[in-house]
Design a protein around this motif. Structure first.
Motif, PDB file in Angstrom:
ATOM      1  N   VAL A 175       0.848  -1.003  -0.032  1.00 32.81           N
ATOM      2  CA  VAL A 175      -0.439  -0.061   0.022  1.00 32.81           C
ATOM      3  C   VAL A 175       0.591   1.162   0.106  1.00 32.81           C
ATOM      4  CG1 VAL A 175      -1.573  -1.349   1.124  1.00 32.81           C
ATOM      5  CG2 VAL A 175      -0.156   0.241   2.778  1.00 32.81           C
ATOM      6  N   VAL A 176       0.413   2.714  -0.417  1.00 30.25           N
ATOM      7  CA  VAL A 176       1.424   4.068  -0.494  1.00 30.25           C
ATOM      8  C   VAL A 176       0.392   4.924   0.526  1.00 30.25           C
ATOM      9  CG1 VAL A 176       2.380   5.229  -1.938  1.00 30.25           C
ATOM     10  CG2 VAL A 176       1.488   2.587  -2.968  1.00 30.25           C
ATOM     11  N   VAL A 177       1.081   4.848   1.066  1.00 28.73           N
ATOM     12  CA  VAL A 177      -0.004   6.061   1.936  1.00 28.73           C
ATOM     13  C   VAL A 177       0.821   7.640   2.100  1.00 28.73           C
ATOM     14  CG1 VAL A 177      -0.303   6.853   4.683  1.00 28.73           C
ATOM     15  CG2 VAL A 177       0.291   4.328   3.562  1.00 28.73           C
ATOM     16  N   LYS A 178      -0.304   8.680   1.984  1.00 26.55           N
ATOM     17  CA  LYS A 178       0.334   9.679   2.036  1.00 26.55           C
ATOM     18  C   LYS A 178      -0.424  10.352   3.220  1.00 26.55           C
ATOM     19  CE  LYS A 178       2.059  13.534  -0.028  1.00 26.55           C
ATOM     20  NZ  LYS A 178       2.222  14.686  -1.944  1.00 26.55           N
ATOM     21  N   ASP A 179       0.101  10.868   4.433  1.00 28.25           N
ATOM     22  CA  ASP A 179      -0.583  12.813   4.584  1.00 28.25           C
ATOM     23  C   ASP A 179      -1.582  11.388   5.875  1.00 28.25           C
ATOM     24  OD1 ASP A 179       1.180  14.491   4.888  1.00 28.25           O
ATOM     25  OD2 ASP A 179      -0.502  15.124   3.253  1.00 28.25           O
ATOM     26  N   GLN A 180      -1.313  10.293   5.843  1.00 26.87           N
ATOM     27  CA  GLN A 180      -2.637   8.513   7.680  1.00 26.87           C
ATOM     28  C   GLN A 180      -3.235   8.811   6.142  1.00 26.87           C
ATOM     29  OE1 GLN A 180      -2.305   8.712  11.323  1.00 26.87           O
ATOM     30  NE2 GLN A 180      -0.792  10.767  11.159  1.00 26.87           N
ATOM     31  N   ALA A 181      -3.600   8.453   4.454  1.00 24.21           N
ATOM     32  CA  ALA A 181      -4.674   8.054   3.599  1.00 24.21           C
ATOM     33  C   ALA A 181      -4.017   7.387   2.812  1.00 24.21           C
ATOM     34  CB  ALA A 181      -5.061   9.437   3.027  1.00 24.21           C
ATOM     35  N   VAL A 182      -4.606   6.062   2.819  1.00 23.83           N
ATOM     36  CA  VAL A 182      -4.325   4.820   1.775  1.00 23.83           C
ATOM     37  C   VAL A 182      -4.549   5.691   0.330  1.00 23.83           C
ATOM     38  CG1 VAL A 182      -4.924   2.885   0.931  1.00 23.83           C
ATOM     39  CG2 VAL A 182      -4.782   3.632   3.366  1.00 23.83           C
ATOM     40  N   VAL A 183      -3.281   5.725  -0.553  1.00 18.94           N
ATOM     41  CA  VAL A 183      -2.946   6.418  -2.089  1.00 18.94           C
ATOM     42  C   VAL A 183      -3.311   5.498  -2.614  1.00 18.94           C
ATOM     43  CG1 VAL A 183      -1.609   7.988  -3.929  1.00 18.94           C
ATOM     44  CG2 VAL A 183      -1.833   8.534  -1.257  1.00 18.94           C
ATOM     45  N   ALA A 184      -2.880   4.688  -2.301  1.00 15.01           N
ATOM     46  CA  ALA A 184      -3.013   3.214  -3.903  1.00 15.01           C
ATOM     47  C   ALA A 184      -2.565   2.005  -3.350  1.00 15.01           C
ATOM     48  CB  ALA A 184      -2.410   3.585  -4.722  1.00 15.01           C
ATOM     49  N   VAL A 185      -3.430   0.982  -3.690  1.00 17.20           N
ATOM     50  CA  VAL A 185      -3.194  -0.417  -2.855  1.00 17.20           C
ATOM     51  C   VAL A 185      -2.844  -1.384  -4.239  1.00 17.20           C
ATOM     52  CG1 VAL A 185      -5.123  -2.669  -2.450  1.00 17.20           C
ATOM     53  CG2 VAL A 185      -5.090  -0.312  -1.084  1.00 17.20           C
ATOM     54  N   GLU A 186      -1.952  -2.216  -3.983  1.00 17.89           N
ATOM     55  CA  GLU A 186      -1.300  -3.286  -5.024  1.00 17.89           C
ATOM     56  C   GLU A 186      -2.389  -4.661  -5.050  1.00 17.89           C
ATOM     57  OE1 GLU A 186       2.355  -6.257  -5.930  1.00 17.89           O
ATOM     58  OE2 GLU A 186       1.778  -5.728  -4.135  1.00 17.89           O
ATOM     59  N   ALA A 187      -2.527  -4.313  -6.865  1.00 21.47           N
ATOM     60  CA  ALA A 187      -3.375  -5.921  -6.970  1.00 21.47           C
ATOM     61  C   ALA A 187      -2.331  -6.646  -8.308  1.00 21.47           C
ATOM     62  CB  ALA A 187      -4.635  -5.330  -7.643  1.00 21.47           C
ATOM     63  N   MET A 188      -3.236  -6.798  -9.137  1.00 20.04           N
ATOM     64  CA  MET A 188      -2.112  -7.510 -10.021  1.00 20.04           C
ATOM     65  C   MET A 188      -1.039  -6.649 -10.484  1.00 20.04           C
ATOM     66  SD  MET A 188      -4.741 -10.394 -11.753  1.00 20.04           S
ATOM     67  CE  MET A 188      -5.194 -11.504 -10.900  1.00 20.04           C
ATOM     68  N   GLU A 189      -0.769  -5.194 -10.193  1.00 23.54           N
ATOM     69  CA  GLU A 189      -0.004  -4.892 -11.370  1.00 23.54           C
ATOM     70  C   GLU A 189       1.564  -4.998 -11.188  1.00 23.54           C
ATOM     71  OE1 GLU A 189      -1.185  -1.294  -8.999  1.00 23.54           O
ATOM     72  OE2 GLU A 189      -1.873  -3.477  -8.960  1.00 23.54           O
ATOM     73  N   GLY A 190       1.775  -5.320  -9.895  1.00 26.16           N
ATOM     74  CA  GLY A 190       2.521  -6.050  -9.295  1.00 26.16           C
ATOM     75  C   GLY A 190       3.442  -3.616  -7.959  1.00 26.16           C
ATOM     76  N   ARG A 197       2.043   4.842  -9.766  1.00 29.74           N
ATOM     77  CA  ARG A 197       0.346   5.494  -9.339  1.00 29.74           C
ATOM     78  C   ARG A 197      -0.082   6.314  -8.895  1.00 29.74           C
ATOM     79  NH1 ARG A 197      -4.312   2.230  -8.257  1.00 29.74           N
ATOM     80  NH2 ARG A 197      -2.599   0.243  -8.357  1.00 29.74           N
ATOM     81  N   ALA A 198       0.566   5.750  -7.523  1.00 27.64           N
ATOM     82  CA  ALA A 198      -0.345   6.903  -6.455  1.00 27.64           C
ATOM     83  C   ALA A 198       1.039   7.658  -6.636  1.00 27.64           C
ATOM     84  CB  ALA A 198       0.541   5.853  -5.556  1.00 27.64           C
ATOM     85  N   GLY A 199       2.260   7.952  -7.299  1.00 23.50           N
ATOM     86  CA  GLY A 199       2.969   9.398  -7.325  1.00 23.50           C
ATOM     87  C   GLY A 199       2.289  10.244  -8.620  1.00 23.50           C
ATOM     88  N   ALA A 200       1.205   9.645  -9.143  1.00 19.78           N
ATOM     89  CA  ALA A 200       0.762  10.451 -10.650  1.00 19.78           C
ATOM     90  C   ALA A 200      -0.938  10.605  -9.768  1.00 19.78           C
ATOM     91  CB  ALA A 200       0.099   9.473 -11.674  1.00 19.78           C
ATOM     92  N   LEU A 201      -0.868  10.485  -8.417  1.00 18.70           N
ATOM     93  CA  LEU A 201      -2.266  10.246  -7.720  1.00 18.70           C
ATOM     94  C   LEU A 201      -1.934  11.395  -6.738  1.00 18.70           C
ATOM     95  CD1 LEU A 201      -3.901   7.459  -7.439  1.00 18.70           C
ATOM     96  CD2 LEU A 201      -4.571   9.029  -8.102  1.00 18.70           C
ATOM     97  N   ALA A 202      -0.867  11.063  -6.338  1.00 18.04           N
ATOM     98  CA  ALA A 202      -0.766  12.609  -5.012  1.00 18.04           C
ATOM     99  C   ALA A 202       0.708  13.056  -4.524  1.00 18.04           C
ATOM    100  CB  ALA A 202      -0.820  11.246  -3.912  1.00 18.04           C
ATOM    101  N   GLY A 203       1.621  12.741  -6.189  1.00 19.20           N
ATOM    102  CA  GLY A 203       2.946  13.324  -6.409  1.00 19.20           C
ATOM    103  C   GLY A 203       3.530  13.028  -4.934  1.00 19.20           C
ATOM    104  N   SER A 204       4.631  13.631  -4.527  1.00 19.87           N
ATOM    105  CA  SER A 204       5.955  13.152  -3.555  1.00 19.87           C
ATOM    106  C   SER A 204       6.060  13.165  -2.385  1.00 19.87           C
ATOM    107  CB  SER A 204       6.955  14.920  -4.223  1.00 19.87           C
ATOM    108  OG  SER A 204       6.842  15.604  -3.232  1.00 19.87           O
TER     109      SER A 204
END
Length: 278
Positions: A175-190, A197-204
């Motif tokens: 999982v990818v987290v920022k500011d105690q919020a889940v930004v992205a969860v891994e499924a089949m993509e690796g 994907r998380a970087g595109a959604l939430a930045g650095s």
């Protein structure tokens, strides 16, 4: 002793082969077309005791026949097969068709557990896939010079429960987290794809949490990180990576930590919490 190596993608099979040969094992390699790197053939060719046999994904009967002809009774799986290929590239032979008929679900644990059962029925026992790579298992604590900030530590503490939950459901291990919020969860993509994907959604400033399953079977699907993980993090400005100590392979060893230091990244090994069933 003759050892079987069922090789998937990445560097894991190369390291497993090197470790097995270092301990004096003769190795019969079953390589998967479209997954195993062709360079494994060149590495195997440098030793008179390693042979490579290629099979297509789904040729379980052929895999078993190769191993049995070589006198293999013990084998390891090293390297993953892209999970999406379950739905696209698999052309099962008769043995694999019977195996698929046993499945109630097609998640990773279910598929590989049944494969392990079928192999055992033919006298081939799968062993711990890290057996020859113990020095590459992550240690506990902060592994880099840079320590997590107070905010990053809060993100890690928040994310562990989320990551453990999805791993327990066999959805993914990251999982990818920022500011105690889940930004992205891994499924089949690796892992690398979910970081991007998380970087595109939430930045650095994101924190990456990669965990083992609560009852991780060390015979297969062991969490793995390497230099490409750091490249993916640096590309999107992710700052922290947490991995599970004793349950995660760091394929590039000390070089991985040096590169993380050079990039100003933090890598943390979460202490392994031993389960009663272990």
């Amino acid at each position: 002793m003759q050892l079987g190596l069922i090789a998937g993608n990445g560097r894991f099979p190369f390291l497993a082969l090197e470790g097995a040969r270092r301990l004096g094992h003769e190795v019969t390699i079953v390589a998967i077309k479209g997954e195993t790197h062709p360079g494994l053939m060149a590495v195997a060719a440098n030793s008179p005791v390693a042979q490579v046999h290629w099979v297509s994904l789904g040729q379980l009967g052929k895999c078993i026949a190769i191993l049995r002809r070589a006198g293999v009774t013990r084998a390891v799986m090293a390297g993953q097969v892209k999970h999406t290929k379950i739905f696209t590239d698999i052309r099962p032979d008769f043995t694999a068709m019977k195996m698929l008929g046993r499945l109630k679900t097609r998640n990773t644990d279910a598929v590989i557990s049944v494969v392990a059962d079928v192999l055992l029925e033919h006298g081939i026992e799968l062993e711990d896939s890290t057996a020859f790579l113990r020095p590459l298992l992550a240690g506990s604590g902060v592994l880099t010079r840079r320590r997590p900030s107070v905010e990053e530590r809060a993100d890690l503490d928040f994310g562990y429960g989320m990551a453990d939950a999805i791993a327990g459901l066999d959805i993914g291990q990251t999982v990818v987290v920022k500011d105690q919020a889940v930004v992205a969860v891994e499924a089949m993509e690796g892992t690398d794809a979910v970081i991007e994907r998380a970087g595109a959604l939430a930045g650095s400033g994101t924190s990456i949490i990669k965990v083992a399953k609560p009852s991780q079977d060390m015979r297969f699907d062991v969490p793995v990180v390497g230099l490409p993980t750091l490249v993916a993090m640096a590309k999107v400005g992710a700052s922290v990576l947490s991995i599970d100590a004793e349950r995660t392979l760091i394929l590039d060893g000390e070089q991985f930590v040096r590169e993380a230091d050079d990039c100003g990244l933090t890598v943390v090994g979460r202490a392994y919490r031993r389960c009663d069933s272990d």
